[in-house]
Motif scaffolding. Structure first.
Motif, short mmCIF file in Angstrom:
data_model
loop_
_atom_site.label_atom_id
_atom_site.label_comp_id
_atom_site.label_asym_id
_atom_site.label_seq_id
_atom_site.Cartn_x
_atom_site.Cartn_y
_atom_site.Cartn_z
N SER A 1 66.03 9.86 37.19
CA SER A 1 67.43 10.29 37.13
C SER A 1 68.36 9.22 37.67
O SER A 1 68.00 8.42 38.54
CB SER A 1 67.60 11.57 37.95
OG SER A 1 66.79 12.59 37.41
N ARG B 1 78.89 16.31 39.93
CA ARG B 1 77.48 16.59 39.64
C ARG B 1 77.10 17.95 40.22
O ARG B 1 77.39 18.23 41.39
CB ARG B 1 76.59 15.50 40.23
CG ARG B 1 75.11 15.73 40.03
CD ARG B 1 74.28 14.55 40.53
NE ARG B 1 74.36 13.41 39.64
CZ ARG B 1 73.62 12.31 39.75
NH1 ARG B 1 72.76 12.21 40.77
NH2 ARG B 1 73.74 11.32 38.90
N GLU C 1 71.62 11.49 45.32
CA GLU C 1 71.52 12.59 44.35
C GLU C 1 72.84 13.35 44.21
O GLU C 1 73.47 13.33 43.15
CB GLU C 1 70.38 13.53 44.74
CG GLU C 1 69.02 12.83 44.65
CD GLU C 1 67.85 13.76 44.86
OE1 GLU C 1 67.78 14.78 44.14
OE2 GLU C 1 67.00 13.49 45.73
N THR D 1 62.73 13.78 37.50
CA THR D 1 63.20 15.11 37.91
C THR D 1 62.19 16.18 37.51
O THR D 1 61.92 16.36 36.32
CB THR D 1 64.56 15.43 37.26
OG1 THR D 1 65.52 14.46 37.70
CG2 THR D 1 65.03 16.82 37.63
N CYS E 1 70.97 17.78 36.60
CA CYS E 1 69.61 17.22 36.52
C CYS E 1 68.57 18.27 36.16
O CYS E 1 67.43 17.92 35.86
CB CYS E 1 69.24 16.57 37.84
SG CYS E 1 70.24 15.12 38.25
N ASP F 1 65.66 16.80 33.21
CA ASP F 1 66.82 16.12 32.62
C ASP F 1 66.49 15.15 31.50
O ASP F 1 67.38 14.50 30.94
CB ASP F 1 67.64 15.40 33.70
CG ASP F 1 66.89 14.25 34.37
OD1 ASP F 1 65.71 14.02 34.01
OD2 ASP F 1 67.47 13.61 35.27
#
Length: 603
Positions: free
Chosen positions: A340, A321, A386, A352, A326, A335
């Motif tokens: 998210s 990621r 995240e 987001t 995002c 996103d």
């Protein structure tokens, strides 16, 4: 008698010679003298209002004296806001509690807008003692203003800067109804502010007329015609034409007059540059203003490195990621998800937000928990749900890559550090300034950029629909103009479900988690409306999938209007009573805020 006449003539001649030899006051000194007279006039108007309160005069008389006092305040607003912003807040700040985070203290409001709620729309006769006390506090703050001005000294450059900022204030706060929500007196007050600028700048326009008479006449014509535009009803004002044809040209003309008079603009560190000529100046906003120290300012090398890091999953714990996962360019750097996906397989608690124009905001994240973009990057990278990354571990891996070693060496004399990672990411994000939508192009002189629906939509956005009283122009976020130093949060009463019946309040308490202050329960930072057509779904929880739903929510008065228990809601619970066509026009305008040229350049 003859000798007496000769003597008196001699005395008169001597006095005349003496007077002619005295140094004449400068233009700035003349403006300051008039400002002090305006303060005295305001004090007199407030005293008259206080006397009416003490005598418990009829409601219509109290309302009229209040309006006169407000008109008098608008005559001192331009220099009071400029030189004494804290006193200006005490005189005319929003009628909302403030929270002082450093002292964990709730500060109650004071000033005209608090008093207004006692007098409009109907006189609150049950709280006369409170009304009297608030007016006495207002008088005390006026005394303080007069005292502080006694040791203040105006300069030519600051006078012109203050004048342009007042024009920007009229555009963004005055004609939107921001500081006259109950008295509904915004247009006469804006006219008073403009008339004051015209009168107080006369020492400069008179000097200009000697060498540049066309410039002087142009400024006078723009002032008079601008004031004439403000004689109708609040809803009827064509705000788009007023901005485009009158106030933007006026601010530009004042800037050119300043240069013609040899008064050099100064460059002061703030979000809206002191050299901004118009409200929509392409170079008017400073994306570097919220950088903490000079060494953190962007360079081409930092930006290039930051962009590479932004799209590289090396910063995440599982190397799958990146920041761009995002914050996707084709979705306005959001996103497109309701909330998210978290790394654990569930969903994050919030939607987001876009990164576009984030550099122009005083606070970041929905709950306003950080100030600097560097800290925003640290928060997201280290968050277990995240990115679950570690800057220290990422640094070790980056050090093994010769391309990254070279890029860091070019950008940072100190070489590769975790701070350099954070700062490089922030430097790239500070390039994401998007202020060239069709709306901007129209205001800058392209009459074909907007259609009739979009024009009507802007006039609703800045007028009847009250959108611009929270989504401040031209950034359309909650950063307060015209200095753009403070970010506002609002309590809207966002529901947990879509629809309009059988709803429950969303459980996310927002900024309350940060401050613990009751006034921040369910409070969230006001986001930008720019590029909003690309950043669906909407609200912190993504509850609304379309702009039409968002407009309907506001038209119904937010959570309270929908029957939800939101005692601290800052959004008015009164319905806007927008027609079907008006709602559609609002959506058309918001879609015209998409900056297609910027977004296509990022693909």
């Amino acid at each position: 008698m003859k000798n007496l006449g000769l003597f008196l003539a001699f005395v008169g001649l001597s006095l005349g010679i003496w007077w002619s030899c005295q140094p004449k006051p400068s233009r700035a000194e003349r403006v300051q003298t008039q400002f002090r007279q305006d303060i005295a006039g305001l004090d007199s108007a407030v005293t008259s209002f206080l006397q009416a309160v003490l005598q418990k005069r009829p409601a219509d008389e109290l309302q009229q004296r209040f309006r006169l006092a407000r008109l008098a305040y608008k005559r001192v607003e331009w220099l009071t806001e400029y030189y004494f912003p804290e006193t200006a807040k005490n005189l005319n700040g929003p009628a909302l509690d403030e929270f002082e985070e450093a002292d964990n203290l709730v500060i109650p409001p004071e000033g005209f807008q608090v008093i207004e709620e006692y007098v409009f729309p109907v006189l609150d006769t049950a709280h006369y003692a409170e009304l009297e006390q608030h007016v006495r506090v207002l008088k005390a703050n006026l005394t303080r203003l007069s005292f502080m001005d006694g040791s203040n000294q105006l300069t030519d450059a600051h006078i012109f800067d203050a004048a342009r900022l007042e024009i920007f204030r009229i555009i963004s706060l005055g004609i939107t109804g921001f500081d006259s929500p109950a008295a509904l007196h915004s247009l006469p007050e804006a006219r008073s502010a403009l008339a004051t600028l015209r009168e107080r700048l006369q020492p400069y326009t008179q000097a200009l007329e000697a060498e540049h008479p066309e410039q002087a006449r142009h400024i006078h014509t723009l002032f008079v015609s601008s004031e004439q535009q403000l004689t109708g009803s609040f809803d009827a004002l064509d705000r788009l034409a007023f901005l485009t044809n009158f106030l933007n040209p006026l601010s530009s003309a004042l800037y050119q007059a300043q240069l013609s008079l040899g008064i050099q603009p100064f460059e002061e560190s703030r979000t809206l540059r002191s050299t901004a000529q118009t409200f929509q100046d392409t170079a008017g906003f400073n994306a570097e203003h919220f950088v903490s120290v000079a060494a953190h300012r962007s360079t081409p090398e930092k930006i290039a490195l930051g962009r590479k890091l932004f799209y590289d999953p090396i910063l995440s714990g599982n190397r799958q990621r990146s920041c761009a996962s995002c914050h996707q360019p084709d979705k306005g750097f959001s996103d497109g998800q309701t909330r998210s996906a978290s790394l654990s397989g569930g969903l994050l608690t919030r939607n987001t937000p876009t990164l576009l124009n984030a550099a122009l905001q005083a606070r970041l994240f929905h709950d306003s928990r950080v100030v600097y973009l560097e800290d925003q990057a640290t928060d997201v990278i280290g968050n277990h749900e995240e990115m679950h990354g570690s800057l220290d571990k990422a640094l070790l891996e980056l050090q093994q890559d010769p391309n990254y070693r070279q890029a860091f060496a070019k950008a940072y004399p100190e070489g590769m550090t975790t701070h350099a990672i954070r700062n490089a990411l922030a430097a790239y994000e500070r390039t994401l300034i998007s202020l060239n939508s069709r709306f901007d192009q129209y205001v800058r002189g392209n009459p074909q950029a907007l259609n009739a629906n979009e024009k009507r939509g802007f006039n609703l956005f800045a007028g009847k629909a009250k959108c611009a009283t929270c989504h401040f122009l031209p950034l359309t976020n909650g950063t307060v103009p015209p200095f753009y130093e403070k970010a506002e949060s609002e309590v809207l009463g966002v529901p947990a479900q879509a629809g309009w019946k059988n709803l429950s309040l969303d459980s996310d308490v927002g900024k309350y988690n940060l401050t613990g202050a009751d006034l921040h329960r369910h409070a969230f930072k006001t986001p930008t409306v720019r590029n909003v057509a690309l950043t669906a779904p909407y609200m912190h929880n993504g509850v609304y999938k379309t702009l039409e739903e968002v407009v309907e929510f506001y038209d119904r008065g937010g959570g309270q209007g929908l029957g939800l228990p939101v005692p601290n809601q800052t959004l008015s619970a009164d319905p806007l009573n927008l027609s079907t066509q008006e709602k559609a026009d609002l959506v058309h305008f918001m879609k015209a805020l998409t900056d297609e040229s910027f977004l296509s350049s990022r693909k």
